[in-house]
Write a protein that holds these residues in place. Structure first.
Motif, PDB file in Angstrom:
ATOM      1  N   LEU A   1      -3.643  -0.952   6.203  1.00  0.00           N
ATOM      2  CA  LEU A   1      -2.368  -1.663   6.023  1.00  0.00           C
ATOM      3  C   LEU A   1      -1.668  -1.141   4.778  1.00  0.00           C
ATOM      4  O   LEU A   1      -2.322  -0.791   3.796  1.00  0.00           O
ATOM      5  N   GLN A   2      -0.362  -1.100   4.840  1.00  0.00           N
ATOM      6  CA  GLN A   2       0.388  -0.894   3.590  1.00  0.00           C
ATOM      7  C   GLN A   2       1.413  -2.012   3.464  1.00  0.00           C
ATOM      8  O   GLN A   2       1.202  -3.098   3.970  1.00  0.00           O
TER       9      GLN A   2
ATOM     10  N   ASN B   1      -7.735   0.485   4.109  1.00  0.00           N
ATOM     11  CA  ASN B   1      -7.664  -0.854   4.711  1.00  0.00           C
ATOM     12  C   ASN B   1      -6.706  -0.921   5.894  1.00  0.00           C
ATOM     13  O   ASN B   1      -6.491  -1.994   6.457  1.00  0.00           O
TER      14      ASN B   1
ATOM     15  N   ASP C   1      -4.306   3.758   1.220  1.00  0.00           N
ATOM     16  CA  ASP C   1      -4.086   4.620   2.389  1.00  0.00           C
ATOM     17  C   ASP C   1      -2.595   4.767   2.698  1.00  0.00           C
ATOM     18  O   ASP C   1      -2.148   5.819   3.161  1.00  0.00           O
ATOM     19  N   GLY C   2      -1.800   3.747   2.376  1.00  0.00           N
ATOM     20  CA  GLY C   2      -0.345   3.900   2.507  1.00  0.00           C
ATOM     21  C   GLY C   2       0.171   4.943   1.529  1.00  0.00           C
ATOM     22  O   GLY C   2       1.108   5.690   1.818  1.00  0.00           O
TER      23      GLY C   2
ATOM     24  N   ASP D   1      -8.893   3.771  -0.418  1.00  0.00           N
ATOM     25  CA  ASP D   1      -9.087   2.386   0.022  1.00  0.00           C
ATOM     26  C   ASP D   1      -8.452   2.275   1.412  1.00  0.00           C
ATOM     27  O   ASP D   1      -7.255   2.010   1.554  1.00  0.00           O
TER      28      ASP D   1
ATOM     29  N   LYS E   1      -8.315  -5.429   4.048  1.00  0.00           N
ATOM     30  CA  LYS E   1      -7.348  -5.924   3.062  1.00  0.00           C
ATOM     31  C   LYS E   1      -7.510  -7.443   2.956  1.00  0.00           C
ATOM     32  O   LYS E   1      -7.594  -8.139   3.976  1.00  0.00           O
TER      33      LYS E   1
HETATM   34 MG   LIG Z   1      -3.594   0.117   2.395  1.00  0.00          MG
END
Ligand SMILES: [Mg+2]
Ligand SMILES: Cc1ncc(C[n+]2csc(CCOP(=O)(O)OP(=O)(O)O)c2C)c(N)n1
Length: 277
Positions: free
Chosen positions: A176-177, A174, A144-145, A172, A236
């Motif tokens: 977070l990146q 989640n 997603d990042g 994906d 994540k």
């Molecule tokens: Mg991510």
């Protein structure tokens, strides 16, 4: 599917062992993406050691290439290489099992790791397959990042424009990146609305649930006239328990010996629970 679910925890252990041995890797994204890769390679896709050069096969591009340890674990489970060799050699000097996917290895279609390229390449493969009247389906998994890369949106634009119903892209999701929450670093919501605006079919699932994923891939095969994007809501570090789950530093943190023991114990606990479901 219980067996497949249990298997995902074994495969997470393999990824963890690669990282412990190499003292490097991207464990958080490995653990979030493992269910997606397992359903694709061990259940859904027409890709195998036997048909890897058949032009009618399905195609897979690991766009979030930093999650290579998950990718190697699943490719090994699909028979492309020996898992003990990968664990021993991952990221060692001179080893073919380097820290991002490369297409000199069997089963890997494209070098990746520089984010943002998987979907545009899928568009090219999908157009080629349609022109040649081939049955191939074309899959990619993005982080997603990664959606902060402009080239991803060119891929969405072209996929919708050319009505590439042979593409199934997975995000994906989640949240977070590398440096924190995606919504703080570069926001994507309302993600579903944005992707639908490019004329894509969108399916949203729990991306750490093998049954939901399997159903979504089946549904995607029935959709005509537009590509499908599966937004897979994941955690994540999923499977790593309290130590690891949903914590940004685990993007590429190497566990201490004590953390390793805790994570391994949690993985085997969840594996057993899945087998007894
Ligand atoms: Mg991510
Ligand atoms: C073009 C490019 N820019 C920056 C990076 C450095 N980088 C590696 S992983 C990562 C974060 C990716 O986050 P996400 O896509 O959400 O992956 P996940 O959470 O699934 O691990 C970044 C910025 C890169 N690999 N490629």
């Amino acid at each position: 599917m219980n067996k497949l679910k249990a298997k995902t925890f074994e495969l997470r252990q393999n990824a963890l062992d690669m990282i412990m041995n190499a003292k490097a890797g991207h464990i958080g994204g490995d653990f979030s993406v493992m269910d997606i890769l397992s359903v694709l390679y061990l259940k859904q896709m027409n890709i195998s050691v036997e048909n890897q050069n058949d032009p009618d096969r399905d195609y897979f591009i690991m766009s979030k290439g930093h999650s290579v340890e998950a990718y190697y674990s699943v490719l090994a489970a699909a028979g492309f290489f020996d898992i003990d060799t990968v664990i021993r050699e991952f990221s060692q000097f001179g080893s073919p099992f380097i820290g991002h996917p490369n297409n000199k290895l069997p089963g890997i279609e494209m070098n990746s790791g520089s984010l943002g390229h998987g979907l545009p390449v899928c568009v090219g493969i999908a157009i080629g397959a349609k022109k040649d009247n081939r049955p191939s389906r074309v899959y990619t998994v993005m982080g997603d990042g990664e959606l902060a890369e402009g080239s991803v949106w060119e891929g969405f634009m072209a996929g919708g424009h050319y009505k590439l119903d042979n593409i199934c892209a997975v995000i994906d999701r989640n949240m977070l990146q590398i440096s924190g929450g995606t919504e703080e670093v570069m926001s994507h919501e309302d993600l579903e609305v944005r992707i639908k605006a490019f004329n894509w079919n969108v399916i949203r699932v729990n991306g750490n649930d093998v049954d939901e994923l399997d159903r979504a891939f089946e549904e995607a095969k029935t959709v005509k006239g537009m590509p499908t994007c599966i937004i897979a809501d994941t955690i994540k570090g999923f499977g790593g328990g309290e130590v690891m789950e949903n914590k940004a530093p685990w993007h590429h943190k190497v566990p201490t010996e004590e953390e390793y023991r805790k994570i391994s114990a949690e993985l085997s606990r969840r594996r057993e629970a899945a087998l007894n479901e």
